[in-house]
Structure formats: C-alpha cells, structure tokens
Design an enzyme around this catalytic site. Structure first.
Site, short mmCIF file in Angstrom:
data_model
loop_
_atom_site.label_atom_id
_atom_site.label_comp_id
_atom_site.label_asym_id
_atom_site.label_seq_id
_atom_site.Cartn_x
_atom_site.Cartn_y
_atom_site.Cartn_z
CB CYS A 50 -9.04 -0.01 2.14
SG CYS A 50 -9.17 -0.21 0.36
CB CYS A 119 -11.11 5.31 -4.00
SG CYS A 119 -11.99 4.90 -2.49
FE1 FES Z 1 -10.83 0.64 -0.72
FE2 FES Z 1 -11.82 2.69 -2.06
S1 FES Z 1 -12.62 1.81 -0.25
S2 FES Z 1 -9.98 1.66 -2.43
#
Ligand code: FES
Length: 149
Positions: A50, A119
């Site tokens: 992400c 995450c």
């Molecule tokens: Fe990127 Fe949680 S939104 S690691």
C-alpha cells in the site's frame, strides 16, 4: 462551540466502534512503544504494497527482547498493529519473536476488517526483519556500522 465539538467527537467515536474493537481504538489513539531505540540491537524497515512504511527497533538481552519500539507513516490501523506487535514480542525470546504472524497481531487486537489485514502483515513482517537484522549483526557485528536507522 465546545458542545458542537463534543457532539462531533462522540459521533466519530460511535462510527469507529461500529468498525473497530476497543483494543484497536486504544492502540491507535494511545500507541505503546511509539519511539526509537538508540543503538538498537535489531532494526527492520518494511514498505508494504500500500506504500506505508513501518520501522521497528529492538533491544535484546541474553536472547530475550527487552525493548521493542516502532514508527510508521501509515494510517491509524497500522499504528495499532505496530503498537500491538511490539507489545506482543516484549519479553519473548528471539525465536518466538521471529515466529510472530499477522494472525497473532489480529487476534491480540480482537480482529480488524478484512481491508486492514495487510496492516497486521506489515507489522509482523517488520518484526521479522528486525529480528533477522539482530541475528545477522550477532554473526557479523561490523555490519551494524553500515545500518541506516
Ligand atoms: Fe497501509 Fe495499513 S493502510 S499498512
């Protein structure tokens, strides 16, 4: 104005409680171990798919993790995962810390929405990177001089 603000804050908290557990909210709002360790024995930095990055510093004494801290530029869920992951490994031996999984982090937080599972993966992977760094530096201590943390 204060009443308006209080009302808005209550609405935001109510909306968060529909999605996240109290444990997640607590670790996101009051993260544990959000710090750096100078002259750390182990250090890991991972950037997830992400684009968020997490860093973890370890202090190790006789094979036991006696200090674990983290930093992240990620969202509050990532903060909660870093906070919980560092709590989980404190007091563990190095082998146990290396075996941490995203499920361990998710379970300790009481779960996360599916969209936030990565995450927990980022936090677990960063712990593993820091432990591997500790192991590598024990074998070849000169490498610590070239570490960027
Ligand atoms: Fe990127 Fe949680 S939104 S690691």
């Amino acid at each position: 104005m204060t009443d308006e603000f209080d009302g808005l804050e209550k609405q935001i908290m109510a909306a968060m409680r529909k999605v996240y557990t109290e444990t997640v909210i607590d670790h996101a709002m009051n993260p544990k171990n959000a710090d750096r360790i100078a002259h750390a024995d182990g250090f890991g930095r991972i950037t997830g798919p992400c684009g968020d990055t997490m860093e973890i510093w370890l202090k190790v004494n006789n094979g036991t993790i006696v200090g674990a801290t983290f930093s992240t530029d990620g969202c509050s869920t990532t903060v909660a995962c870093g906070s919980m992951a560092t709590e989980i490994i404190k007091g563990e031996d190095v082998a146990q810390a290396l075996a941490i999984s995203p499920s361990d982090v998710l379970e300790a937080l009481g779960g996360l929405p599916e969209d936030n599972h990565h995450c927990a993966l980022l936090a677990a992977n960063t712990v593993k990177a820091a432990v591997k760094d500790y192991i590598a530096i024990r074998k070849e201590p000169w490498k610590k001089a070239y570490r960027k943390c």
